[in-house]
Design an enzyme around this catalytic site. Sequence first.
Site, PDB file in Angstrom:
ATOM      1  N   HIS A 217      11.660 -13.542 -76.772  1.00  0.00           N
ATOM      2  CA  HIS A 217      11.604 -13.084 -78.162  1.00  0.00           C
ATOM      3  C   HIS A 217      12.104 -14.126 -79.164  1.00  0.00           C
ATOM      4  CE1 HIS A 217      10.722  -8.569 -77.709  1.00  0.00           C
ATOM      5  NE2 HIS A 217      10.270  -9.213 -76.678  1.00  0.00           N
ATOM      6  N   SER A 221       5.514 -14.804 -77.628  1.00  0.00           N
ATOM      7  CA  SER A 221       4.633 -15.147 -76.522  1.00  0.00           C
ATOM      8  C   SER A 221       3.818 -16.387 -76.852  1.00  0.00           C
ATOM      9  CB  SER A 221       3.666 -13.990 -76.247  1.00  0.00           C
ATOM     10  OG  SER A 221       4.355 -12.862 -75.803  1.00  0.00           O
ATOM     11  N   LYS A 245      -2.394  -1.642 -75.230  1.00  0.00           N
ATOM     12  CA  LYS A 245      -3.143  -2.514 -74.322  1.00  0.00           C
ATOM     13  C   LYS A 245      -2.454  -2.577 -72.952  1.00  0.00           C
ATOM     14  CE  LYS A 245      -5.595  -6.903 -74.379  1.00  0.00           C
ATOM     15  NZ  LYS A 245      -6.000  -8.080 -75.144  1.00  0.00           N
ATOM     16  N   ASP A 246      -1.118  -2.671 -72.973  1.00  0.00           N
ATOM     17  CA  ASP A 246      -0.364  -2.705 -71.718  1.00  0.00           C
ATOM     18  C   ASP A 246      -0.446  -1.366 -70.982  1.00  0.00           C
ATOM     19  OD1 ASP A 246       0.274  -5.291 -72.171  1.00  0.00           O
ATOM     20  OD2 ASP A 246       2.403  -4.987 -72.554  1.00  0.00           O
ATOM     21  N   GLU A 289       6.280 -11.601 -44.231  1.00  0.00           N
ATOM     22  CA  GLU A 289       5.418 -10.842 -45.130  1.00  0.00           C
ATOM     23  C   GLU A 289       4.479 -11.803 -45.860  1.00  0.00           C
ATOM     24  OE1 GLU A 289       5.465  -7.659 -44.301  1.00  0.00           O
ATOM     25  OE2 GLU A 289       6.168  -6.815 -46.180  1.00  0.00           O
TER      26      GLU A 289
END
Lengths: 420, 258
Positions: A217, A221, A245-246, A289
């Site tokens: 922040h 972004s 959107k998320d 894994e």
Amino acid sequence: MSASAKPPVFKNPVVRWIDHRLPVFSFMSHELNEYPTPRNLNYMWTFGSLAGIVLVIMILTGIILAMHYTPNSALAFNSVEHIMRDVNYGWLIRYIHMNGASMFFIVVYIHIFRGLYYGSYKAPRELLWLLGIVILILMMATAFMGYVLPWGQMSFWGATVITNLFSAIPLVGQHIVTWLWGGYAVDNPTLNRFFSLHYLLPFVIVAVVMLHLVALHRFGSNNPLGIDMKGPQDSIPFHPYYTVKDMFGLAVFLIFYAALVCFAPNLFGEPDNYIPANPLSTPSEIVPEWYFLPYYAILRSIPNKLAGVIAMFGAIALLAVVPWLDRSPVKSARFRPIYQQFFWLLLADCFLLGYCGAHPPEGWYVIASRLGTAYYYLHFLVVFPLLGLFERPRPLPMSIGKPVLSAEMAGSVAKTKVTP
Amino acid sequence: MTALALTKRLALAGLIAAGILAPALPVRAEDEALPTVHWSFSGAFGTFDQAALRRGFQVYKEICSACHSMNLVHYRDLAALGYSEDEIKAIAASVQITDGPNDNGDMYDRPGRPSDAFKAPFANEQSARAANGGALPPDLSLIVKARKGGADYVHDLLTGYAEPPAGVTMQSGMNYDKYFPGHQVAMPQPISDGSVTFADGTKATTDEEAIDVANFLAWTSEPELVERHRMGVKAVLFLIVLAGLLYALKRKVWAGIH
């Protein structure tokens, strides 16, 4: 449409009263409503918030599992089966948790490769990137210790192999391994401390995620164009644009997650881990894994144990120093025609390494994993620094809001961008 | 641009191939092609065939349970096979369970109850080994999840017994099996045609017995499977609708931006 800079005025008097004394609502409003976000983020930017949500899912399911699980080498295996068979919806919670680890790594790996593609690690976001790598390392430690808890054959032998890596350290290696085990073999003390740390580390991850967000922040972004926001016309408030959107991205993600949990919960698992741990019987093949397979391939590609261990940890260390290895002033691979190709090559290389890591180190797989390891190092140590010197980037757009440029102008912009 | 597109496409093809092949390539060299059985419980809509489960339970009870324990399954769980409460009580009561100590400090035998786990054939690993020429018959509760191939593995192992081919020397006490990894298995052929007389009148061929017991063992490994599949269908359908609605909402919110 642009993000407003006015301080928020809350209608609700209770909220106003609290906010005056404890400005949490101002803080949230500041970080969501006023937080200016580039208007051109694509769906690759959804994976950051997805990772945060998966972390919350993992912690919630993990807390419930810990209520029913017993970290004792004689009881652990059966306590997991007790969860699977006797606890109400225990199978669901356990499968969500178990597959959540895989989903977490899928999401985070996409998040990392998105950063690599769009140059999100470049100034002024180097610390943001570094904190991300710290989260990755913490995730790996947490996932590894979590995999040990069911105390199946692969839990036990995976723990033995991985902790034994530290014995490669000269002089003190064996002492460190004994210290890690709490004894002379992987046994009850090892299981107990792994459980303790497996419960602790996710909360450390939460703390580092907070720092990751603070750093994010600070400058906001990055975006697909890799150029800075130049004014209000380039930005929109995070809420409601990116929240909605998320949310859509989350719903699509959950379709895959739910399908995995309900239709193929053991797809990523090893059958051997449904056999209780037996220190006297080694499985024919010890496989980690899937999310560790590329590193495992790097480890095994080098015949010397110490060198292999260094190469493996070095692979992650290189990722951490990318902001300083990449000398190009242009962020987004969209404007770096040569880097773009090398990016896809690196991605393919990681899949090749993962494929080799899943197979016994013999014949073709040895050669392939050596080539893969060599390319990985070459990419970071040679391609990254040299491309910045020799690559001629495409012309950058003037601004996010106005991406169209005349060719002549574009040339001059690119020049001014390249020479700082 | 074409070179880039090509690299991109190659990389993607590689990724997809690796993604598909990596989990699907069990190393199973030199063995003959495995017979494939269609299992009612495979696939997203798969469900257990209750009649097959009951026949499989009969095979387990009459044959397998002589050597193999089933420690994670309780008699009460048999309700999933369609047995009534009274039937389950009767099945449980047919075994004697050692319980105690009582108020005098003595252990005692009592008939089994539905809340008991399946009674194990041997008191401990040592006695199991002593009775089986040194080999330990594994607990079967999770066997389908604990073996590559799952139910196919169980079926193939049980139907793969044969005379060893010429030139193969068998270790003492071992039996030849076409499909078992390494071909030498300590367990003698446990089932053959007519090993059991099925209560429901189904003809008891070796293959039928093997399929039924593999079905039963798939259920003991994943008793939640049917519920899980049903929940999955509902959850995925719900999420698809939700995603559609959220996409419409996203379009609406963003309408003024583009």
